[in-house]
Motif scaffolding. Structure first.
Motif, PDB file in Angstrom:
ATOM      1  N   ALA A 240      62.073  42.600  31.154  1.00 46.59           N
ATOM      2  CA  ALA A 240      63.600  41.919  31.183  1.00 46.59           C
ATOM      3  C   ALA A 240      63.408  40.579  32.045  1.00 46.59           C
ATOM      4  CB  ALA A 240      64.261  42.953  31.587  1.00 46.59           C
ATOM      5  N   HIS A 241      62.371  40.211  32.826  1.00 49.53           N
ATOM      6  CA  HIS A 241      62.242  39.012  33.496  1.00 49.53           C
ATOM      7  C   HIS A 241      63.136  39.372  34.745  1.00 49.53           C
ATOM      8  CE1 HIS A 241      60.149  37.156  30.419  1.00 49.53           C
ATOM      9  NE2 HIS A 241      61.233  37.290  29.668  1.00 49.53           N
ATOM     10  N   ARG A 242      62.924  40.458  35.403  1.00 52.87           N
ATOM     11  CA  ARG A 242      63.445  40.757  36.694  1.00 52.87           C
ATOM     12  C   ARG A 242      62.438  41.009  37.679  1.00 52.87           C
ATOM     13  NH1 ARG A 242      68.871  39.302  36.296  1.00 52.87           N
ATOM     14  NH2 ARG A 242      69.970  40.061  34.459  1.00 52.87           N
ATOM     15  N   PRO A 243      61.856  40.222  38.090  1.00 53.63           N
ATOM     16  CA  PRO A 243      60.378  40.239  39.033  1.00 53.63           C
ATOM     17  C   PRO A 243      60.978  41.168  40.363  1.00 53.63           C
ATOM     18  CG  PRO A 243      61.390  37.828  39.238  1.00 53.63           C
ATOM     19  CD  PRO A 243      62.116  38.601  38.153  1.00 53.63           C
ATOM     20  N   TRP A 244      61.749  40.934  40.948  1.00 53.27           N
ATOM     21  CA  TRP A 244      62.401  41.611  42.061  1.00 53.27           C
ATOM     22  C   TRP A 244      62.424  43.108  41.910  1.00 53.27           C
ATOM     23  CZ3 TRP A 244      60.425  39.392  46.375  1.00 53.27           C
ATOM     24  CH2 TRP A 244      60.386  37.954  46.326  1.00 53.27           C
ATOM     25  N   TRP A 245      63.188  43.401  40.935  1.00 51.91           N
ATOM     26  CA  TRP A 245      63.612  44.921  40.544  1.00 51.91           C
ATOM     27  C   TRP A 245      62.104  45.457  39.944  1.00 51.91           C
ATOM     28  CZ3 TRP A 245      67.137  47.727  42.105  1.00 51.91           C
ATOM     29  CH2 TRP A 245      68.292  47.331  42.339  1.00 51.91           C
TER      30      TRP A 245
ATOM     31  N   LEU B 174      59.239  44.411  41.181  1.00 49.15           N
ATOM     32  CA  LEU B 174      58.278  44.659  42.484  1.00 49.15           C
ATOM     33  C   LEU B 174      58.888  45.939  43.000  1.00 49.15           C
ATOM     34  CD1 LEU B 174      56.209  43.391  44.167  1.00 49.15           C
ATOM     35  CD2 LEU B 174      57.898  42.167  45.407  1.00 49.15           C
ATOM     36  N   ALA B 175      60.118  46.214  43.206  1.00 46.12           N
ATOM     37  CA  ALA B 175      60.652  47.372  43.717  1.00 46.12           C
ATOM     38  C   ALA B 175      60.145  48.679  43.109  1.00 46.12           C
ATOM     39  CB  ALA B 175      62.205  47.185  43.851  1.00 46.12           C
ATOM     40  N   CYS B 176      60.254  48.618  41.795  1.00 49.73           N
ATOM     41  CA  CYS B 176      59.956  49.763  41.224  1.00 49.73           C
ATOM     42  C   CYS B 176      58.530  50.006  41.184  1.00 49.73           C
ATOM     43  CB  CYS B 176      60.429  49.440  39.616  1.00 49.73           C
ATOM     44  SG  CYS B 176      62.210  50.074  39.244  1.00 49.73           S
ATOM     45  N   GLY B 177      57.695  48.996  41.264  1.00 50.12           N
ATOM     46  CA  GLY B 177      56.350  48.963  41.506  1.00 50.12           C
ATOM     47  C   GLY B 177      55.878  49.580  42.716  1.00 50.12           C
ATOM     48  N   ALA B 178      56.589  49.042  44.089  1.00 48.26           N
ATOM     49  CA  ALA B 178      56.305  49.905  45.058  1.00 48.26           C
ATOM     50  C   ALA B 178      56.805  51.224  45.273  1.00 48.26           C
ATOM     51  CB  ALA B 178      57.076  48.896  46.110  1.00 48.26           C
ATOM     52  N   LEU B 179      57.695  51.473  44.488  1.00 48.80           N
ATOM     53  CA  LEU B 179      58.005  53.036  44.397  1.00 48.80           C
ATOM     54  C   LEU B 179      57.063  53.814  43.748  1.00 48.80           C
ATOM     55  CD1 LEU B 179      62.020  52.924  43.973  1.00 48.80           C
ATOM     56  CD2 LEU B 179      60.619  53.817  46.036  1.00 48.80           C
ATOM     57  N   ALA B 180      56.300  53.078  42.743  1.00 48.15           N
ATOM     58  CA  ALA B 180      55.346  53.960  41.944  1.00 48.15           C
ATOM     59  C   ALA B 180      54.323  53.801  42.581  1.00 48.15           C
ATOM     60  CB  ALA B 180      55.287  52.951  40.565  1.00 48.15           C
ATOM     61  N   LEU B 181      53.662  52.965  43.466  1.00 46.65           N
ATOM     62  CA  LEU B 181      52.559  53.244  44.387  1.00 46.65           C
ATOM     63  C   LEU B 181      52.767  54.102  45.394  1.00 46.65           C
ATOM     64  CD1 LEU B 181      49.919  52.087  44.910  1.00 46.65           C
ATOM     65  CD2 LEU B 181      51.146  50.345  46.713  1.00 46.65           C
ATOM     66  N   ILE B 182      53.986  54.320  46.109  1.00 47.27           N
ATOM     67  CA  ILE B 182      54.329  55.325  47.013  1.00 47.27           C
ATOM     68  C   ILE B 182      54.229  56.791  46.306  1.00 47.27           C
ATOM     69  CG2 ILE B 182      55.895  56.442  48.391  1.00 47.27           C
ATOM     70  CD1 ILE B 182      56.923  53.461  49.089  1.00 47.27           C
ATOM     71  N   THR B 183      54.797  56.839  44.899  1.00 45.79           N
ATOM     72  CA  THR B 183      54.886  58.171  44.535  1.00 45.79           C
ATOM     73  C   THR B 183      53.445  58.541  44.068  1.00 45.79           C
ATOM     74  OG1 THR B 183      57.102  57.305  43.573  1.00 45.79           O
ATOM     75  CG2 THR B 183      55.876  59.290  42.365  1.00 45.79           C
ATOM     76  N   ALA B 184      52.811  57.388  43.588  1.00 41.74           N
ATOM     77  CA  ALA B 184      51.250  57.737  43.299  1.00 41.74           C
ATOM     78  C   ALA B 184      50.462  58.397  44.475  1.00 41.74           C
ATOM     79  CB  ALA B 184      50.691  56.316  42.776  1.00 41.74           C
ATOM     80  N   VAL B 185      50.522  57.849  45.553  1.00 45.09           N
ATOM     81  CA  VAL B 185      49.982  58.256  46.711  1.00 45.09           C
ATOM     82  C   VAL B 185      50.517  59.787  47.038  1.00 45.09           C
ATOM     83  CG1 VAL B 185      49.775  57.880  49.300  1.00 45.09           C
ATOM     84  CG2 VAL B 185      49.502  55.920  47.817  1.00 45.09           C
ATOM     85  N   ASP B 186      51.619  59.973  47.113  1.00 44.94           N
ATOM     86  CA  ASP B 186      52.368  61.386  47.135  1.00 44.94           C
ATOM     87  C   ASP B 186      51.542  62.317  46.191  1.00 44.94           C
ATOM     88  OD1 ASP B 186      54.057  63.108  48.406  1.00 44.94           O
ATOM     89  OD2 ASP B 186      55.541  62.981  46.540  1.00 44.94           O
ATOM     90  N   VAL B 187      51.393  62.024  44.959  1.00 40.82           N
ATOM     91  CA  VAL B 187      50.678  62.753  43.851  1.00 40.82           C
ATOM     92  C   VAL B 187      49.379  63.008  44.189  1.00 40.82           C
ATOM     93  CG1 VAL B 187      49.829  62.887  41.457  1.00 40.82           C
ATOM     94  CG2 VAL B 187      52.194  62.079  41.859  1.00 40.82           C
TER      95      VAL B 187
ATOM     96  N   GLY C 194      60.323  52.184  34.830  1.00 41.26           N
ATOM     97  CA  GLY C 194      61.091  50.965  35.439  1.00 41.26           C
ATOM     98  C   GLY C 194      60.333  49.511  35.710  1.00 41.26           C
ATOM     99  N   THR C 195      59.207  49.848  36.171  1.00 39.76           N
ATOM    100  CA  THR C 195      58.485  48.653  36.522  1.00 39.76           C
ATOM    101  C   THR C 195      58.235  47.645  35.166  1.00 39.76           C
ATOM    102  OG1 THR C 195      57.143  49.667  38.320  1.00 39.76           O
ATOM    103  CG2 THR C 195      56.259  47.845  37.461  1.00 39.76           C
ATOM    104  N   VAL C 196      57.867  48.346  34.112  1.00 39.70           N
ATOM    105  CA  VAL C 196      57.583  47.631  32.910  1.00 39.70           C
ATOM    106  C   VAL C 196      58.909  47.345  32.282  1.00 39.70           C
ATOM    107  CG1 VAL C 196      56.684  48.042  30.558  1.00 39.70           C
ATOM    108  CG2 VAL C 196      55.434  49.119  32.364  1.00 39.70           C
ATOM    109  N   ALA C 197      59.716  47.787  32.355  1.00 38.49           N
ATOM    110  CA  ALA C 197      61.263  47.330  31.605  1.00 38.49           C
ATOM    111  C   ALA C 197      61.710  46.252  32.599  1.00 38.49           C
ATOM    112  CB  ALA C 197      62.086  48.713  31.806  1.00 38.49           C
ATOM    113  N   PHE C 198      61.650  46.294  33.736  1.00 38.64           N
ATOM    114  CA  PHE C 198      62.247  44.900  34.470  1.00 38.64           C
ATOM    115  C   PHE C 198      61.182  44.002  34.419  1.00 38.64           C
ATOM    116  CE2 PHE C 198      64.555  48.234  37.037  1.00 38.64           C
ATOM    117  CZ  PHE C 198      65.924  47.777  36.739  1.00 38.64           C
ATOM    118  N   ALA C 199      60.032  44.085  34.204  1.00 45.13           N
ATOM    119  CA  ALA C 199      59.081  42.973  33.973  1.00 45.13           C
ATOM    120  C   ALA C 199      59.333  42.348  32.686  1.00 45.13           C
ATOM    121  CB  ALA C 199      57.520  43.408  34.142  1.00 45.13           C
TER     122      ALA C 199
END
Length: 90
Positions: free
Chosen positions: A44-49, A51-64, A37-42
């Motif tokens: 698609a020129h949707r920086p806020w989306w 960023l949101a997906c990137g933040a979720l990816a970071l949280i998920t990586a910490v969980d892993v 989602g981070t790559v796809a939204f980037a």
């Protein structure tokens, strides 16, 4: 009628297993999709989306990482049959 909640009595099955591997699989699935989602939204020129997906990816990586840490720690101390059950709170 008063409902009584079950209290841990120390007689759990010897073969009880933790759901950490299932949680790891679900977290990895989430990590893949949030990274996608981070790559796809980037793209698609949707920086806020993105960023949101990137933040979720970071949280998920910490969980892993935390799940892997718990798996590597192995089983923890469990009281044996000679340890009496916990007392119920009044």
């Amino acid at each position: 009628m008063r409902l009584v909640h079950p209290v841990r009595t120390g007689d759990e099955p010897v073969t009880a297993r933790s759901p950490l591997r299932l949680r790891l699989g679900l977290a990895l699935f989430g990590l893949v999709w949030t990274a996608f989602g981070t790559v796809a939204f980037a793209l698609a020129h949707r920086p806020w989306w993105a960023l949101a997906c990137g933040a979720l990816a970071l949280i998920t990586a910490v969980d892993v990482v935390m799940i892997l840490r718990h798996i590597r720690q192995g089983p923890h101390y469990q009281p044996g049959r000679d340890v009496p059950p916990y007392r119920r709170a009044p």
